[in-house]
Scaffold this motif. Sequence first.
Motif, PDB file in Angstrom:
ATOM      1  N   ALA A 392       0.888  -1.308  -0.277  1.00 56.84           N
ATOM      2  CA  ALA A 392      -0.082  -0.054  -0.037  1.00 56.84           C
ATOM      3  C   ALA A 392       1.017   1.077   0.021  1.00 56.84           C
ATOM      4  O   ALA A 392       0.578   2.136  -0.613  1.00 56.84           O
ATOM      5  N   ALA A 393       1.830   1.266   0.844  1.00 54.73           N
ATOM      6  CA  ALA A 393       2.870   2.460   0.780  1.00 54.73           C
ATOM      7  C   ALA A 393       3.603   2.708  -0.640  1.00 54.73           C
ATOM      8  O   ALA A 393       3.504   3.923  -0.923  1.00 54.73           O
ATOM      9  N   ASN A 402      -0.079  13.334  -5.546  1.00 54.08           N
ATOM     10  CA  ASN A 402      -1.375  12.967  -5.631  1.00 54.08           C
ATOM     11  C   ASN A 402      -2.100  11.703  -5.113  1.00 54.08           C
ATOM     12  O   ASN A 402      -3.072  11.702  -4.490  1.00 54.08           O
ATOM     13  N   GLY A 403      -1.031  10.937  -4.451  1.00 55.54           N
ATOM     14  CA  GLY A 403      -1.459   9.776  -3.523  1.00 55.54           C
ATOM     15  C   GLY A 403      -1.579  10.124  -2.125  1.00 55.54           C
ATOM     16  O   GLY A 403      -2.162   9.377  -1.599  1.00 55.54           O
ATOM     17  N   TYR A 404      -0.935  11.162  -1.906  1.00 51.49           N
ATOM     18  CA  TYR A 404      -0.749  11.588  -0.410  1.00 51.49           C
ATOM     19  C   TYR A 404      -1.863  12.452   0.029  1.00 51.49           C
ATOM     20  O   TYR A 404      -1.982  12.568   1.406  1.00 51.49           O
ATOM     21  N   VAL A 405      -2.769  12.923  -0.863  1.00 49.97           N
ATOM     22  CA  VAL A 405      -3.925  13.487  -0.542  1.00 49.97           C
ATOM     23  C   VAL A 405      -5.075  12.668  -0.093  1.00 49.97           C
ATOM     24  O   VAL A 405      -5.237  11.509  -1.029  1.00 49.97           O
ATOM     25  N   MET A 410      -5.814   6.774  -1.456  1.00 52.99           N
ATOM     26  CA  MET A 410      -4.731   5.979  -0.997  1.00 52.99           C
ATOM     27  C   MET A 410      -4.196   6.114   0.486  1.00 52.99           C
ATOM     28  O   MET A 410      -3.915   5.072   0.818  1.00 52.99           O
ATOM     29  N   PRO A 411      -4.348   7.126   1.286  1.00 54.89           N
ATOM     30  CA  PRO A 411      -4.202   6.987   2.591  1.00 54.89           C
ATOM     31  C   PRO A 411      -5.139   6.186   3.386  1.00 54.89           C
ATOM     32  O   PRO A 411      -4.674   5.610   4.353  1.00 54.89           O
ATOM     33  N   ARG A 412      -6.375   6.030   3.064  1.00 58.37           N
ATOM     34  CA  ARG A 412      -7.315   5.229   3.773  1.00 58.37           C
ATOM     35  C   ARG A 412      -6.855   3.617   3.591  1.00 58.37           C
ATOM     36  O   ARG A 412      -6.924   2.998   4.477  1.00 58.37           O
ATOM     37  N   LEU A 413      -6.187   3.414   2.179  1.00 64.37           N
ATOM     38  CA  LEU A 413      -5.623   2.022   2.191  1.00 64.37           C
ATOM     39  C   LEU A 413      -4.531   1.802   3.118  1.00 64.37           C
ATOM     40  O   LEU A 413      -4.364   0.773   3.374  1.00 64.37           O
TER      41      LEU A 413
END
Length: 544
Positions: A392-393, A402-405, A410-413
């Motif tokens: 996931a990381a 874009n994945g860090y927002v 993605m943060p929920r995953l």
Amino acid sequence: MAATTHTVTNQAPPLVEYDVFTSDRALSEGVERHIAPELAEAVREELAGLGRTAGSFQAQEWGVQANENPPKLRTHDRYGHRIDEVEFHPAWHRLLDRAVAAGLTDAWGRPGGHVRRAAGFLVWTQAEAGHGCPVSMTHAAVPALRTDPALAAEWEPRLTSHVYEEGLTTPSLKAGALFGMGMTEKQGGSDVRANTTRAEPLAGAGEYLLTGHKWFCSAPMSDGFLVLAQAPGGLSCFLVPRVLADGTRNVFRIQRLKDKLGNRSNASSEVEFDGTWARLVGEEGRGVRTIIEMVAATRLDCVLGSAALMRQSVAQATHHAAYRSAFGGKLIDKPLMRNVLADLALESEAATTLAMRLAAAYDSDTEQDRAFLRLAVPAAKYWVTKRCTPVAAEALECLGGNGYVEDSGMPRLLRESPLNSIWEGSGNVQALDVLRALQREPQALNAFLTEIGQARGADHRLDGAIKDLLTELADLGGMEGRARRVVERMALVLQGSLLVRWAPPEVADAFCASRLGGDWGAAFGTLPHSLDLAAVVERARVEV
């Protein structure tokens, strides 16, 4: 206002309105492989329908809403009466309704039940993971209840129902019910023998009053719970209903809800029993043996849940890379990014293939497969859940900023990813369980070796890994200190064997070269460059 400074370009469109099941080649092929031919068409249509719902904008929005509006504890009503209820956002109930309607609590005794249910659980978890907790526990409660035919006859039709009915009321009036469980206490955690909750027998046969607490009790809005408590004859298993047969509330005091890293849509609570009515399940003093089948089933769901999170992570990463351009070309065509994506895809496919093999073993229910599951389930639970967080990381990193927002999902995953390695026994508990089986149940090791031996001679790296594993297993002395390493090798060899037998050659070759052949770095994206990585990535992509 219309933008006047720039035009938005080079952004990947949302991954939405797609079939989560059919687009997952590893999963759909696994179902075809393990389901009976006469069931194949109906199961395929059933799962494709669920897959389209899971990939829809509506289901994704439910997942967002359920996590942005976490459950709230209502201990008292406006007049001061103790009610101990949990209030959920409507999205939570919609997610649960679809899960139950899809048969995700109905596997035991159903033709192909575990394969179709496992595939459905893996698909639907990608819409939202938190509500899978009560779904999993309800499914897993059935074998424990079957130790008491009377209890099973009363409760099993409700647990396997395809009707979700929210709210607490008299159990006999409900068309469907959910179950939870309560094992851990403050002082013991995974060491349930240290439990102090007391069970005092009443005059009625099999009836007890419980006094004590449970430190982790998830989904406390469920209709009933299987709990462990100390009876006069020792640690025993009990059924605790939230509402009694006469319609009155059982004593079930929710002290607070846990503030967790992830899994925020699901209510995890601390509860207290104080003269709480309960029914004995199984024999007094044999509580662990009674509930162990429930534990094994929920451990398989930990594997499935982690496989689902990994699959969704890979789907998002490959989708982004297919649309995003950088340094003169699409990210997905850049050799280094392709290496990262292929490495992630291998981890995901290996997890899915292993999970579906375990589900098929539950369906076959032969003596050989039961022995195989005794080792394979804790080994898979240990390894697959451990691999979920780094996958996931790394997938999040593929999307860059874009994945860090939060909007990317993605943060929920990522927040969800560590849960399954903790739930139902952390890594050390799984490793020690494997060690216990190795020392006490030789038939389990024989079944495991028979399974991996089916691929012998097909790949020299797999053959070498099997030989090394046999050397490790030949000396069980001092095993506890190296148990994690041994269990890791067992899981990898099993995954390698399954992929060599069933996956496309480019997938099996890449897995064996890296995970078993030793040509693999500590980070993702270190696969040998000579492999057919483009084919591995293409197989993992979602076409929309």
